[in-house]
Design a protein around this motif. Structure first.
Motif, PDB file in Angstrom:
ATOM      1  N   ARG A   1      23.294 -39.440  -1.085  1.00 54.71           N
ATOM      2  CA  ARG A   1      23.781 -40.305  -2.166  1.00 54.71           C
ATOM      3  C   ARG A   1      23.890 -39.527  -3.479  1.00 54.71           C
ATOM      4  O   ARG A   1      24.704 -39.845  -4.338  1.00 54.71           O
ATOM      5  N   ASN A   2      23.060 -38.534  -3.653  1.00 55.81           N
ATOM      6  CA  ASN A   2      22.990 -37.772  -4.897  1.00 55.81           C
ATOM      7  C   ASN A   2      23.742 -36.444  -4.819  1.00 55.81           C
ATOM      8  O   ASN A   2      23.630 -35.613  -5.710  1.00 55.81           O
TER       9      ASN A   2
ATOM     10  N   ASP B   1      26.824 -35.380  -5.263  1.00 54.76           N
ATOM     11  CA  ASP B   1      27.671 -34.972  -6.394  1.00 54.76           C
ATOM     12  C   ASP B   1      26.827 -34.537  -7.586  1.00 54.76           C
ATOM     13  O   ASP B   1      27.126 -33.547  -8.256  1.00 54.76           O
ATOM     14  N   ARG B   2      25.767 -35.259  -7.844  1.00 56.95           N
ATOM     15  CA  ARG B   2      24.870 -34.907  -8.959  1.00 56.95           C
ATOM     16  C   ARG B   2      24.198 -33.564  -8.692  1.00 56.95           C
ATOM     17  O   ARG B   2      24.045 -32.755  -9.616  1.00 56.95           O
ATOM     18  N   ASN B   3      23.798 -33.311  -7.453  1.00 52.09           N
ATOM     19  CA  ASN B   3      23.185 -32.018  -7.125  1.00 52.09           C
ATOM     20  C   ASN B   3      24.142 -30.871  -7.425  1.00 52.09           C
ATOM     21  O   ASN B   3      23.741 -29.833  -7.943  1.00 52.09           O
ATOM     22  N   TRP B   4      25.432 -31.066  -7.098  1.00 49.94           N
ATOM     23  CA  TRP B   4      26.421 -30.033  -7.403  1.00 49.94           C
ATOM     24  C   TRP B   4      26.516 -29.815  -8.902  1.00 49.94           C
ATOM     25  O   TRP B   4      26.616 -28.676  -9.371  1.00 49.94           O
ATOM     26  N   GLU B   5      26.484 -30.886  -9.673  1.00 53.12           N
ATOM     27  CA  GLU B   5      26.545 -30.759 -11.126  1.00 53.12           C
ATOM     28  C   GLU B   5      25.331 -30.001 -11.656  1.00 53.12           C
ATOM     29  O   GLU B   5      25.457 -29.133 -12.525  1.00 53.12           O
ATOM     30  N   LEU B   6      24.150 -30.341 -11.153  1.00 50.94           N
ATOM     31  CA  LEU B   6      22.919 -29.712 -11.635  1.00 50.94           C
ATOM     32  C   LEU B   6      22.845 -28.230 -11.286  1.00 50.94           C
ATOM     33  O   LEU B   6      22.254 -27.451 -12.032  1.00 50.94           O
ATOM     34  N   THR B   7      23.427 -27.844 -10.171  1.00 50.94           N
ATOM     35  CA  THR B   7      23.343 -26.443  -9.750  1.00 50.94           C
ATOM     36  C   THR B   7      24.576 -25.631 -10.140  1.00 50.94           C
ATOM     37  O   THR B   7      24.660 -24.445  -9.818  1.00 50.94           O
TER      38      THR B   7
ATOM     39  N   ASN C   1      18.980 -40.614   0.249  1.00 47.62           N
ATOM     40  CA  ASN C   1      19.137 -40.343  -1.180  1.00 47.62           C
ATOM     41  C   ASN C   1      19.662 -38.936  -1.436  1.00 47.62           C
ATOM     42  O   ASN C   1      20.357 -38.706  -2.430  1.00 47.62           O
ATOM     43  N   TRP C   2      19.322 -37.986  -0.573  1.00 45.24           N
ATOM     44  CA  TRP C   2      19.864 -36.636  -0.712  1.00 45.24           C
ATOM     45  C   TRP C   2      21.395 -36.697  -0.690  1.00 45.24           C
ATOM     46  O   TRP C   2      22.066 -36.118  -1.536  1.00 45.24           O
TER      47      TRP C   2
END
Length: 119
Positions: free
Chosen positions: A35-36, A38-44, A32-33
């Motif tokens: 898989r997510n 792109d979202r982690n990049w957006e959040l940070t 899941n790390w």
């Protein structure tokens, strides 16, 4: 990477049994790390280019695959600019892989104790 004929000194059969048992339940959390990602990049994104100001120590193994990823050698070289309170040059442990604290506990602990004592 080839399978070793014998386990390294820092990994016992009991350790391997524990890891095998934990992985037998699935890799969902670890996967899941990724898989997510792109979202982690957006959040940070708000912290892109931020300077790390607390005292810092960077330790890695020269046999770790991560420092060979594209852009990572340049990133490691840039750490002093990104971390003005980097306590010393990044500590590269010769002959060490990704799990520095398991593979070289004495050297990692000595570096951490010295870092904590002097910061």
């Amino acid at each position: 990477m080839p399978d070793p004929e014998v386990l390294p000194s820092w990994l016992t059969e009991d350790d391997l049994d524990v890891l095998t048992e934990s992985f037998s339940k699935g890799f969902t959390g670890a996967l899941n790390w990724y898989r997510n990602l792109d979202r982690n990049w957006e959040l940070t994104a708000p912290w892109h280019g931020a300077v790390v100001t607390p005292p810092a120590l960077y330790i890695y193994g020269d046999r770790d695959l991560v420092p060979a990823f594209p852009g990572t050698p340049e990133f490691i070289e840039s750490l002093p600019a990104r971390m003005p309170n980097l306590w010393r040059e990044p500590l590269e442990l010769a002959g060490c892989g990704h799990w520095t604290q398991q593979e070289r506990p004495d050297e990692v602990n000595a570096a951490l104790v010295e870092f904590l004592r002097l910061t």
